[in-house]
Design an enzyme around this catalytic site. Structure first.
Site: not given
Ligand code: ADP
Ligand code: ASP
Ligand code: MG
Length: 822
Positions: A561, A616, A669, A672, A687
């Site tokens: 989330t 990622a 896309g 955000e 990060k």
């Protein structure tokens, strides 16, 4: 000679019936086929008979109609492509008419003697037998439907008749030997007949027994029992989803298993096969390419210790208690004489060594009867207080661990009790079979499944990691899909990831035994959890409570989330739950939270994995930790950590307008929903902060020197539309910056820099030839300057730093670390 037996699930509809008919035709000959009733039919027949006895006309009509439809539909479907088989339709009709008459008789008399019930039950197998024989013919081999009542001779113990072996052998050979030379006889399982001509049944699940008897009578050299699981497993897969198939077990183990509740084989199956030394193979008719489990009289494996865990749930415990029993001879004998007189089957007894009580474990339906009989038997002793009371507890179950290798292996019981103790399961009684083939314990019925799971794990029969997925956005759903797809492969490597919960923003689906693959796929496809049997989402505290109530060991909470989940993660780890998180919010939140998360993980010895909070699936944090642990010194880490901003910078470099590139990125896309969430640089700052903290810098977010790509004035606009409307204002200033940089042989990059002095994040002009300058499109890049990797030769990690597939794969990778850590 080969004897096949097809269980109810293997003949549950026309499709399965033709499938197994082909199995019979394509395998070795000669063979004989034994069939069960179609799945659920025996239960329906019992219900039907009871409804008739109760004169419930509506229910009788409904059940009879459903049975007729089911069999007729199967017959029609079997012959859908070829000329219909009028004989089959007539036979089915005739059988059902006959059944209807019997049912009418029961209703008229309002009486259902056991012998009538047996006759009624015989119809299940007689019907399926006609269907299967027709299907075998259709598959290309001559076949004949054979009613086992013509050759299985029994006594009149209706409901569980005993077979007259001698007579049945002769009759069976006469009926089937010649027939099987040039055709495939299909025989009804489960049923027989007395010498007086009354129909009987051999006990629930009795078709297995029929197959085994035929194997012995016909001198078969193998018996294949086809069912709906891959073989005999280390536990009932419905209770323990991670259970594994056992390649082989001994007859004794199999007998013990079925005795202790494992439905997979009928208890008596083994006897004729053992005597005739016929190997039995249990196979999955849905997956005939698998070998299944071989059951033989020799112990073919060297397996030490426990092989399977079984359970029986519908059990009652009757306890005769009292001090006066000490030294009184014959109490035990009288207890048994009483149950024998009442024909009550006793599963297990347990006697406290102080002799103060004896506990009998019987089927739940016999509990009250056993108590009444014992009350009567000990009336006198009860009056005189020699026996205090006869107690009845109908809410218990038996768990048994089984394995030939247990004999002489020390510490087994201790391990069993440790597992139960750690899972807070109270043991009510214990018994060890004198064969040392099993140890069984009685526990509260409500604890039974949990107990089986805990014991199964404790004995290392498989190790499972139970996964709770928080978040069902794109990454969460992709992860679920990847988990389902990799299941089989992981399992072959001994790793079992069992998803017990999925939680979205407003809904929760929870199943402590594991959510099945089909449902997981539907969640992955975006179906609402409520429609899949879920509920409104309770708060985090309640969710944690639910997970803890399962008392499962090795649970992993996966946080995909972007919510404030710090407290939940901490709470989970404090209770021994591992955490895998892709959520940047927690680790880049207050320093205090970051520290408690790390510290709690260390103190509790649980895993905290967060590789995907950065780039990622790129192994950024892993590499960093590796460098630090091997005592390299980091001088500087720089890089482009945002795919979105990287895309925009590349666009500008080719001379396009800022507003145009941002709008395009949004429509693709890549941003955000509000592009300012990217353009403000916060994501990059988060990060960078995590990396700095990993390097040991005690920084708060406020200490990061952060410069966004749009001025504060635009960031302050109330909505996206008004922001997008004013985007053009930035075109000229950006064009100017690009020109200036180009004049010096440089390009613009949104850069993060982490040095021992601190963290800065903002737009910079970098040399076109630098690693960052060479970057194009949405890739991420990280350049580590260290003592080992210096100057012109830094350590560089580059690759896609966003996207659901790679992020989910990164989370998956972390989960595997948990599974191996555990
Ligand atoms: P059939 O209709 O083929 O006779 P059953 O329902 O009687 O099938 O028996 C198969 C079922 O036995 C499986 O679906 C499984 O849930 C259950 N079972 C219980 N214990 C075990 C075990 N240890 N190994 C495999 N299956 C088991
Ligand atoms: N049809 C019977 C039952 O359901 C026998 C069997 O399937 O083995 O118990
Ligand atoms: Mg069965």
């Amino acid at each position: 000679m080969l004897v096949h037996k097809f269980g109810g699930t293997s003949v549950k509809d026309a499709e399965r019936i033709s499938g197994v008919a082909r199995l019979a035709v394509e395998n070795r000959r000669p063979c004989v086929v034994v069939t069960s009733a179609m799945a659920g039919v025996t239960d329906s027949l019992i219900e039907l008979a009871r409804a008739a006895e109760a004169q419930d006309e509506a229910q009788v009509a409904g059940l009879l109609g459903a049975l007729r439809d089911r069999h007729q539909l199967a017959a029609e479907a079997l012959f859908a492509d070829s000329t219909p088989e009028p004989r089959l339709t007539t036979q089915i009709d005739e059988l059902l008419d006959e059944l209807g008459k019997l049912i009418k008789g029961v209703a008229l008399l309002r009486h259902l003697p056991r012998r009538s019930l047996d006759l009624i039950l015989s119809f299940g197998e007689r019907l399926s037998c006609e269907l299967l024989a027709a299907a075998v013919e259709q598959s290309g081999a001559p076949s004949r439907a054979c009613d086992a009542r013509d050759f299985i001779r029994t006594d009149d113990h209706f409901g569980k008749a005993n077979v007259d072996i001698q007579t049945s052998r002769e009759l069976t050979r006469a009926a089937l030997l010649d027939l099987s030379r040039d055709s495939i006889p299909v025989v009804t399982g489960f049923i027989g007949r007395t010498a007086q001509g009354l129909s009987t049944t051999l006990g629930r699940g009795g078709s297995d027994y029929t197959a085994s008897l035929l194997g012995a009578f016909l001198d078969a050299d193998r018996i294949w029992i086809w069912t709906d699981v891959d073989g005999v497993m280390t536990a009932d897969p419905r209770v323990v989803p991670e259970a594994e198939v056992l390649p082989s077990i001994s007859y004794r183990e199999a007998a013990e298993m079925s005795y202790f509740g494992s439905k997979v084989l009928h208890p008596s199956t083994m006897i004729p096969a053992v005597q005739a030394k016929i190997p039995i193979r249990l196979r999955n008719s849905f997956r005939p390419e698998l070998e299944g489990t071989l059951i033989t009289d020799s112990r073919t494996d060297q397996f030490e210790g426990v092989k399977t865990v079984t359970s029986i749930s519908d059990i009652a415990m009757v306890t005769v208690e009292g001090k006066g029993m000490i030294g009184v001879p014959g109490v035990v004998g009288r207890v048994f004489a009483t149950t024998a007189r009442e024909s009550i089957n006793v599963y297990m007894i347990s006697q406290a060594s102080s002799e103060q009580n004896i506990s009998l474990l019987v089927h739940k339906r016999d509990g009250a009867r056993a108590k009444t009989a014992l009350d009567r038997e000990f009336e006198l002793e009860l009056e005189r207080d020699r026996i205090e009371r006869v107690d009845l507890n109908e809410e218990v179950g038996i768990l048994a661990i089984i394995g030939e290798g247990m004999k002489g292996t020390p510490g087994i019981s201790q391990k069993l009790f440790t597992a139960l103790g750690r899972s807070h399961i109270n043991v009510l009684a214990i018994a060890q079979g004198s064969s040392e083939l099993n140890v069984s314990v009685v526990v509260d019925r409500h604890d039974l499944h949990r107990a089986v799971g805990a014991v199964h794990t404790r004995f290392g029969l498989t190790s499972a990691t139970h996964v709770f997925v928080l978040g069902k956005g794109l990454i969460g759903r992709t992860l679920l899909r990847q988990l389902v797809q990799s299941k089989a492969r992981l399992r072959r490597h001994g790793t079992w990831l069992n998803v017990i919960g999925v939680c979205g923003r407003t809904e929760l689906l929870f199943n402590e035994f594991g959510i099945d693959d089909q449902t997981l796929r539907r969640i992955a496809d975006g179906e609402s959890l409520l429609e899949l049997g879920g509920e409104q989402r309770p708060d985090y505290r309640e969710i944690l409570k639910r997970v803890l109530q399962t008392r499962r060991l090795d649970v992993a909470l996966v946080d995909v989330t972007a919510a404030e989940t710090g407290e939940l993660q901490l709470g989970a780890m404090r209770h021994g739950i591992h955490v895998v998180t892709a959520n940047k919010k927690t680790l880049s939140g207050p320093l205090e939270l970051y520290r408690s998360l790390r510290q709690t993980a260390r103190e509790k010895g649980v895993g905290l994995y967060y590789e995907t909070t950065f780039g990622a699936g790129l192994p950024v944090l892993f590499t960093l930790q590796d460098l630090l642990e091997t005592h390299d010194t980091i001088q500087r880490i720089t890089g482009c950590f945002s795919g979105t901003l990287g895309y925009i910078c590349s666009g500008l470099q080719t001379g396009r307008r800022f507003s145009e590139v941002v709008r395009e990125a949004k429509s693709l896309g890549y941003t955000e929903p509000d592009p300012r969430d990217d353009l403000c640089g916060m994501d990059v700052a988060r990060k960078a902060l995590i990396i700095a903290r990993e390097m040991g810098q005690p920084l708060e977010m406020e200490q990061v020197a952060l410069e966004g790509m749009v001025p504060d004035e635009l960031l302050a606009l109330p909505d996206v539309e008004s922001f997008l409307a004013r985007l053009d204002e930035l075109d000229e200033p950006y064009a100017e910056k690009v020109r200036q940089a180009a004049d010096q042989g440089r390009v613009l990059r949104y850069l993060a820099q982490i040095t021992p002095e601190g963290v800065s994040v903002g737009l910079q002009a970098v040399e076109l030839s630098s690693p960052e300058g060479q970057l194009s499109g949405p890739d991420n890049i990280l350049v580590y300057q260290t003592d080992r990797y210096t100057g012109e030769n830094p350590l560089v990690i580059r690759g896609p730093g966003a996207g659901a597939e790679v992020t989910a794969a990164g989370v998956f990778g972390d989960l595997l670390k948990v599974a191996r850590h555990a």
